[in-house]
Design a protein around this motif. Structure first.
Motif, PDB file in Angstrom:
ATOM      1  N   GLU A 349     -93.508  42.672  19.690  1.00  0.00           N
ATOM      2  CA  GLU A 349     -92.477  43.498  20.030  1.00  0.00           C
ATOM      3  C   GLU A 349     -90.942  43.107  19.985  1.00  0.00           C
ATOM      4  OE1 GLU A 349     -96.235  44.677  22.186  1.00  0.00           O
ATOM      5  OE2 GLU A 349     -95.065  42.884  21.722  1.00  0.00           O
ATOM      6  N   ALA A 352     -89.589  43.374  16.470  1.00  0.00           N
ATOM      7  CA  ALA A 352     -89.316  44.948  16.282  1.00  0.00           C
ATOM      8  C   ALA A 352     -87.695  44.949  16.776  1.00  0.00           C
ATOM      9  CB  ALA A 352     -89.990  45.758  16.942  1.00  0.00           C
ATOM     10  N   SER A 390     -91.009  48.930  11.928  1.00  0.00           N
ATOM     11  CA  SER A 390     -91.913  49.936  12.524  1.00  0.00           C
ATOM     12  C   SER A 390     -93.225  49.215  12.304  1.00  0.00           C
ATOM     13  CB  SER A 390     -92.088  51.078  11.418  1.00  0.00           C
ATOM     14  OG  SER A 390     -90.821  51.987  11.208  1.00  0.00           O
ATOM     15  N   ASP A 393     -93.879  47.328  15.575  1.00  0.00           N
ATOM     16  CA  ASP A 393     -94.160  48.358  16.525  1.00  0.00           C
ATOM     17  C   ASP A 393     -95.326  48.828  16.814  1.00  0.00           C
ATOM     18  OD1 ASP A 393     -91.921  48.455  18.266  1.00  0.00           O
ATOM     19  OD2 ASP A 393     -90.870  50.221  17.389  1.00  0.00           O
TER      20      ASP A 393
END
Length: 433
Positions: A349, A352, A390, A393
């Protein structure tokens, strides 16, 4: 060839929409004046010339689409992540499902056939020689990193740090998150004044400089990129750290001046290759002093995910010969080299957030990026950064910090509760282990 404007049902945009399933979530605009897709879409795919279609049809799937985008035959207006997400599955289906074949035939007819297929953009690379030989690895690194340092400064910000940051909160900003990443690694390595630190794949010197400035270590950074080495040496000199930081233009396999009490490898591991994992971690073991620690910070793939395809965007345009391993494979390779695993942390995370910060930097300074690196290179980076954000994520890509120790007589040297856990993740730098 001149194609007359027509409505969305008969025009080129409508035909493309049919190929993509008939209800694409993005708008489509074509050079014949036609439009298709929702009028309030957050992104628009613009086909600027017949070459766009010929590129996609001559190399069905990801590669053809990438070639068209990098060459400027396709433009993306608005949120590029939305376009990438909507096309990922639909484009492959267009070449597999019978219901798409008639639309594909119309598309070929409307754009003058498949040939001649335009040559690939100059930014596309195919390497030669034995995979992961020293010469071929140097060529792969040069392709990606020997770009204007000013371009990377624009993209990455003042820290010149090209790896996943660690975010206490999205509001802290990119620079603070990168410094927090270095701080976390320094604490995991237990750095104290006088230690020798080796930073493998040192980039522009950020980790070595942070450790020398805040922890009093003597740091050596190695990189295969001539551009990085030259700029890192300038940054070290400007920071007044010449006495404590040395930057070398060298392969990790050429580094033999151990022992080091600590080794960091941040964002370099993806270039090692599956067949070289044993060599890589064995060399780290050899270079570490008994009781020394290794922090390996690298991108990985989830269990069951396949390798990066040889004809993929990443292989041809971004990281030639790059390979991602599953974290279990990495852990086993570290242990087989004689090191003991002490801590593994997934930061996907955080990556991202980092990638989207880089995308903002690029978009806000796009004209200057084109001036520094060329239009094709700027497009490659925009596509790569947005697509990767993306992927992290969605859990399609992961990134792990793995801490290992060369034990001394069975002793790891770590406290029962390590300092980075006791003190919280982002405390003010201290000097104790």
């Amino acid at each position: 060839m001149i194609i007359k404007p027509s409505d969305s049902r008969q025009g080129l945009a409508g035909t493309v929409a049919s190929v993509l399933g008939g209800d694409p979530p993005v708008a489509i605009q074509a050079f014949d004046g036609s439009h298709a897709g929702p009028p309030d879409a957050s992104a628009t795919l613009v086909l600027r010339s017949p070459a766009a279609v010929r590129r996609v049809l001559s190399a069905p799937g990801e590669l053809g689409l990438v070639r068209a985008y990098v060459a400027g035959d396709i433009e993306v207006e608005g949120d590029i992540e939305v376009v990438l997400g909507s096309l990922r599955g639909r484009l492959g289906d267009a070449f597999r499902l019978p219901r798409s074949w008639a639309a594909l035939a119309r598309l070929v007819g409307r754009t003058g056939g498949l040939r001649p297929a335009p040559a690939p953009p100059a930014e596309e690379l195919r390497l030669h020689g034995r995979r992961h030989s020293r010469a071929r690895d140097a060529a792969a690194i040069a392709h990606h990193y020997d770009v204007s340092g000013d371009f990377y400064r624009l993209l990455l910000g003042p820290t010149m740090t090209y790896s996943c940051a660690v975010w206490e909160d999205p509001a802290v900003g990119l620079d603070a998150a990168q410094e927090a990443k270095y701080e976390l690694i320094c604490r995991k390595l237990g750095l104290v004044p006088g230690m020798r630190l080796l930073d493998v794949g040192c980039g522009w010197g950020g980790m070595a400089m942070h450790a020398a400035r805040n922890y009093g270590v003597r740091a050596v950074g190695v990189t295969l990129s001539r551009e990085q080495a030259e700029r890192a040496r300038r940054r070290v000199n400007e920071a007044g750290l010449d006495d404590s930081v040395e930057i070398r233009l060298a392969d990790y396999r050429e580094t033999r001046d151990g022992p080091y009490e600590a080794i960091s490898s941040i964002g370099m591991f993806e270039h090692v290759g599956a067949k070289e994992l044993g060599t890589y971690f064995s060399r780290m073991h050899e270079l570490l002093a008994p009781g020394g620690r290794l922090l390996n910070h690298g991108i990985s793939r989830p269990a069951g995910a396949g390798p990066i395809g040889r004809n993929s965007f990443l292989q041809r345009y971004v990281f030639p010969d790059g390979e991602l391993e599953e974290i279990g494979t990495v852990v086993s390779a570290i242990q087989h080299a004689g090191l003991e695993i002490r801590h593994v942390e997934n930061l996907r995370e955080h990556y991202a957030l980092t990638l989207r910060a880089w995308v903002r930097n690029l978009d806000q300074n796009y004209a200057e990026a084109v001036r520094l690196a060329g239009a094709g290179r700027a497009r490659v980076w925009r596509l790569y950064l947005a697509g990767s954000a993306s992927g992290f994520d969605n859990g399609e890509i992961e990134i792990h910090q793995t801490l290992a120790v060369r034990t001394a007589g069975g002793a790891s040297g770590l406290a029962l509760r390590p300092q980075w856990e006791r003190s919280g993740r982002f405390p003010v730098p201290a000097r104790e282990a």
